[in-house]
Design a protein around this motif. Structure first.
Motif, PDB file in Angstrom:
ATOM      1  N   PHE A  27       0.843  -1.275  -0.047  1.00 50.93           N
ATOM      2  CA  PHE A  27       0.041  -0.003  -0.066  1.00 50.93           C
ATOM      3  C   PHE A  27       0.993   1.288  -0.137  1.00 50.93           C
ATOM      4  CE2 PHE A  27      -3.402  -2.781   2.026  1.00 50.93           C
ATOM      5  CZ  PHE A  27      -4.226  -2.913   0.857  1.00 50.93           C
ATOM      6  N   LYS A  28       0.512   2.238  -1.106  1.00 53.87           N
ATOM      7  CA  LYS A  28       1.515   3.383  -1.174  1.00 53.87           C
ATOM      8  C   LYS A  28       0.730   4.504  -0.118  1.00 53.87           C
ATOM      9  CE  LYS A  28       3.665   6.252  -4.336  1.00 53.87           C
ATOM     10  NZ  LYS A  28       5.226   5.946  -4.243  1.00 53.87           N
ATOM     11  N   ARG A  37       5.361  13.096   7.268  1.00 51.74           N
ATOM     12  CA  ARG A  37       5.276  13.663   5.761  1.00 51.74           C
ATOM     13  C   ARG A  37       6.089  13.214   4.817  1.00 51.74           C
ATOM     14  NH1 ARG A  37       0.615  15.249   6.415  1.00 51.74           N
ATOM     15  NH2 ARG A  37       0.026  16.811   7.755  1.00 51.74           N
ATOM     16  N   LYS A  38       6.340  11.824   4.912  1.00 52.97           N
ATOM     17  CA  LYS A  38       7.171  11.157   4.062  1.00 52.97           C
ATOM     18  C   LYS A  38       6.192  10.005   3.482  1.00 52.97           C
ATOM     19  CE  LYS A  38      11.603  11.791   6.343  1.00 52.97           C
ATOM     20  NZ  LYS A  38      12.478  11.039   7.292  1.00 52.97           N
ATOM     21  N   SER A  39       6.293   9.751   2.061  1.00 54.04           N
ATOM     22  CA  SER A  39       5.444   8.487   1.627  1.00 54.04           C
ATOM     23  C   SER A  39       6.022   7.334   1.973  1.00 54.04           C
ATOM     24  CB  SER A  39       5.361   8.865   0.070  1.00 54.04           C
ATOM     25  OG  SER A  39       6.417   9.079  -0.398  1.00 54.04           O
ATOM     26  N   GLN A  40       5.230   6.404   2.010  1.00 59.75           N
ATOM     27  CA  GLN A  40       5.502   5.013   2.340  1.00 59.75           C
ATOM     28  C   GLN A  40       4.948   3.702   1.789  1.00 59.75           C
ATOM     29  OE1 GLN A  40       4.485   4.488   6.570  1.00 59.75           O
ATOM     30  NE2 GLN A  40       5.774   3.040   6.647  1.00 59.75           N
ATOM     31  N   GLU A  41       5.723   2.817   1.617  1.00 50.74           N
ATOM     32  CA  GLU A  41       5.022   1.644   1.228  1.00 50.74           C
ATOM     33  C   GLU A  41       5.013   0.658   1.898  1.00 50.74           C
ATOM     34  OE1 GLU A  41       7.195   0.766  -2.519  1.00 50.74           O
ATOM     35  OE2 GLU A  41       5.727   2.035  -3.615  1.00 50.74           O
ATOM     36  N   VAL A  42       3.598   0.105   2.212  1.00 53.84           N
ATOM     37  CA  VAL A  42       3.439  -0.737   3.393  1.00 53.84           C
ATOM     38  C   VAL A  42       3.342  -2.087   3.001  1.00 53.84           C
ATOM     39  CG1 VAL A  42       2.354  -1.315   5.610  1.00 53.84           C
ATOM     40  CG2 VAL A  42       2.909   1.038   4.918  1.00 53.84           C
ATOM     41  N   PRO A  43       3.695  -3.091   3.488  1.00 53.26           N
ATOM     42  CA  PRO A  43       3.428  -4.612   2.994  1.00 53.26           C
ATOM     43  C   PRO A  43       1.856  -4.939   3.669  1.00 53.26           C
ATOM     44  CG  PRO A  43       5.183  -4.680   4.895  1.00 53.26           C
ATOM     45  CD  PRO A  43       4.948  -3.187   4.534  1.00 53.26           C
ATOM     46  N   THR A  44       1.438  -6.126   2.886  1.00 56.17           N
ATOM     47  CA  THR A  44       0.048  -6.467   3.048  1.00 56.17           C
ATOM     48  C   THR A  44       0.228  -7.980   3.348  1.00 56.17           C
ATOM     49  OG1 THR A  44      -0.647  -6.886   1.013  1.00 56.17           O
ATOM     50  CG2 THR A  44      -1.119  -4.458   1.778  1.00 56.17           C
ATOM     51  N   THR A  45      -0.666  -8.642   3.719  1.00 60.06           N
ATOM     52  CA  THR A  45      -0.733  -9.940   3.989  1.00 60.06           C
ATOM     53  C   THR A  45      -1.268 -10.855   2.669  1.00 60.06           C
ATOM     54  OG1 THR A  45      -3.029 -10.101   5.016  1.00 60.06           O
ATOM     55  CG2 THR A  45      -1.238  -9.617   6.308  1.00 60.06           C
ATOM     56  N   PRO A  46      -0.707 -12.088   2.512  1.00 64.83           N
ATOM     57  CA  PRO A  46      -1.388 -12.971   1.435  1.00 64.83           C
ATOM     58  C   PRO A  46      -2.891 -12.881   1.457  1.00 64.83           C
ATOM     59  CG  PRO A  46       0.357 -13.997   2.205  1.00 64.83           C
ATOM     60  CD  PRO A  46       0.322 -12.838   3.198  1.00 64.83           C
ATOM     61  N   ALA A 134       6.130   3.371  14.120  1.00 67.68           N
ATOM     62  CA  ALA A 134       7.331   4.354  13.833  1.00 67.68           C
ATOM     63  C   ALA A 134       8.666   3.798  14.560  1.00 67.68           C
ATOM     64  CB  ALA A 134       7.258   5.925  14.049  1.00 67.68           C
ATOM     65  N   ASN A 135       8.599   2.891  15.703  1.00 65.82           N
ATOM     66  CA  ASN A 135       9.452   2.543  16.546  1.00 65.82           C
ATOM     67  C   ASN A 135       9.524   1.015  16.862  1.00 65.82           C
ATOM     68  OD1 ASN A 135      11.307   2.036  18.848  1.00 65.82           O
ATOM     69  ND2 ASN A 135      11.345   4.278  19.362  1.00 65.82           N
ATOM     70  N   LEU A 136      10.400   0.344  17.101  1.00 61.00           N
ATOM     71  CA  LEU A 136      10.312  -1.040  17.089  1.00 61.00           C
ATOM     72  C   LEU A 136      10.076  -1.120  18.745  1.00 61.00           C
ATOM     73  CD1 LEU A 136      10.707  -3.933  16.252  1.00 61.00           C
ATOM     74  CD2 LEU A 136      13.253  -3.905  16.725  1.00 61.00           C
ATOM     75  N   ALA A 137      10.400  -0.441  19.456  1.00 61.44           N
ATOM     76  CA  ALA A 137       9.943  -0.480  20.925  1.00 61.44           C
ATOM     77  C   ALA A 137       8.390  -0.563  21.190  1.00 61.44           C
ATOM     78  CB  ALA A 137      10.487   0.742  21.512  1.00 61.44           C
ATOM     79  N   THR A 138       7.874   0.186  20.261  1.00 57.61           N
ATOM     80  CA  THR A 138       6.411   0.270  20.234  1.00 57.61           C
ATOM     81  C   THR A 138       5.615  -1.293  20.020  1.00 57.61           C
ATOM     82  OG1 THR A 138       6.096   2.360  19.679  1.00 57.61           O
ATOM     83  CG2 THR A 138       3.997   1.055  19.331  1.00 57.61           C
ATOM     84  N   THR A 139       6.463  -1.809  18.853  1.00 59.33           N
ATOM     85  CA  THR A 139       5.998  -3.462  18.295  1.00 59.33           C
ATOM     86  C   THR A 139       6.338  -4.216  19.552  1.00 59.33           C
ATOM     87  OG1 THR A 139       6.722  -2.769  16.210  1.00 59.33           O
ATOM     88  CG2 THR A 139       6.271  -5.067  16.620  1.00 59.33           C
ATOM     89  N   GLU A 140       7.590  -4.146  20.172  1.00 55.97           N
ATOM     90  CA  GLU A 140       7.913  -5.141  21.324  1.00 55.97           C
ATOM     91  C   GLU A 140       6.995  -4.897  22.349  1.00 55.97           C
ATOM     92  OE1 GLU A 140      12.104  -3.404  21.486  1.00 55.97           O
ATOM     93  OE2 GLU A 140      12.774  -5.348  20.290  1.00 55.97           O
ATOM     94  N   LYS A 141       6.742  -3.728  22.630  1.00 54.38           N
ATOM     95  CA  LYS A 141       6.142  -3.401  23.903  1.00 54.38           C
ATOM     96  C   LYS A 141       4.639  -3.985  23.794  1.00 54.38           C
ATOM     97  CE  LYS A 141       3.513   0.411  26.369  1.00 54.38           C
ATOM     98  NZ  LYS A 141       3.089   1.816  26.492  1.00 54.38           N
ATOM     99  N   TYR A 142       3.779  -4.111  22.728  1.00 58.64           N
ATOM    100  CA  TYR A 142       2.641  -4.740  22.599  1.00 58.64           C
ATOM    101  C   TYR A 142       2.424  -6.051  21.995  1.00 58.64           C
ATOM    102  CZ  TYR A 142       0.931  -0.148  23.387  1.00 58.64           C
ATOM    103  OH  TYR A 142       0.598   1.051  24.142  1.00 58.64           O
ATOM    104  N   TYR A 143       3.543  -6.699  21.458  1.00 55.38           N
ATOM    105  CA  TYR A 143       3.406  -7.826  20.649  1.00 55.38           C
ATOM    106  C   TYR A 143       4.249  -8.839  21.025  1.00 55.38           C
ATOM    107  CZ  TYR A 143      -0.185  -5.315  18.095  1.00 55.38           C
ATOM    108  OH  TYR A 143      -1.225  -4.400  17.731  1.00 55.38           O
ATOM    109  N   LEU A 144       5.333  -8.493  21.547  1.00 54.75           N
ATOM    110  CA  LEU A 144       6.691  -9.199  21.790  1.00 54.75           C
ATOM    111  C   LEU A 144       7.091  -9.415  23.201  1.00 54.75           C
ATOM    112  CD1 LEU A 144       8.706  -8.384  18.669  1.00 54.75           C
ATOM    113  CD2 LEU A 144       7.336 -10.140  18.681  1.00 54.75           C
TER     114      LEU A 144
END
Length: 178
Positions: A27-28, A37-46, A134-144
């Motif tokens: 997803f663009k 304020r930066k455009s980004q491409e984000v992966p999706t699931t199969p 934006a930060n890996l720490a957020t991912t770790e906090k909630y999911y890991l």
């Protein structure tokens, strides 16, 4: 949910799907829809790629998700409105997600999605990307946060001490049974 409601087949001022060489989608996201304020491409699931592929090419115009209102409504439903509908569905289905009796919401579906990806072993950086943290720490906090044992085993494996740890555990267990 806000991102899903901003998915558009063709209008690049919204989030648009981009086909990858391997048949999936990214997803663009345009810069003006991002806090940084930066455009980004984000992966999706199969699974989402399969859902998008079910739409005939000639029907790939307008909003990707455009839910119908429950009552006559003069304009497109907002993400907040859709979120309230999802919460109403969670309540009607009796899906309680906390000890205080909170019913399932759209955000609970997001958290469940992220936790299932984490439980399936998706690498942390990939999980961070798909959850758009934006930060890996957020991912770790909630999911890991419950992954310490698995992490310890991987560290031991990579450092070549995994077999030694296994042997010590087997030896300790065998001496305790004697």
């Amino acid at each position: 949910l806000g991102e899903a409601m901003n998915l558009h087949w063709t209008d690049s001022s919204f989030i648009t799907p981009v086909r990858t060489r391997r048949g999936g989608y990214l997803f663009k996201i345009p810069a003006d829809m991002q806090m940084n304020r930066k455009s980004q491409e984000v992966p999706t699931t199969p699974a989402l790629a399969s859902l998008l592929d079910e739409v005939d090419h000639e029907d790939r115009t307008g909003w990707i998700f455009n839910p119908s209102p429950r009552r006559k409504w003069p304009r497109r439903l907002s993400a907040d409105h859709v979120g309230r509908i999802i919460t109403d569905i969670g309540e009607a289905a009796g899906v309680v997600v906390s000890d205080d009796g909170k019913f399932a919401s759209a955000h609970d579906l997001r958290r469940t999605f992220g936790q299932r990806l984490a439980d399936a072993g998706l690498p942390p950086r990939d999980l961070q990307a798909i959850m758009r943290h934006a930060n890996l720490a957020t991912t770790e906090k909630y999911y890991l946060r419950h992954r310490a044992v698995e992490q310890a085993e991987r560290i031991a494996m990579y450092l070549g001490t995994h077999q030694q740890m296994k042997e010590k555990t087997v030896h300790a267990e065998s001496t305790q049974t004697v």
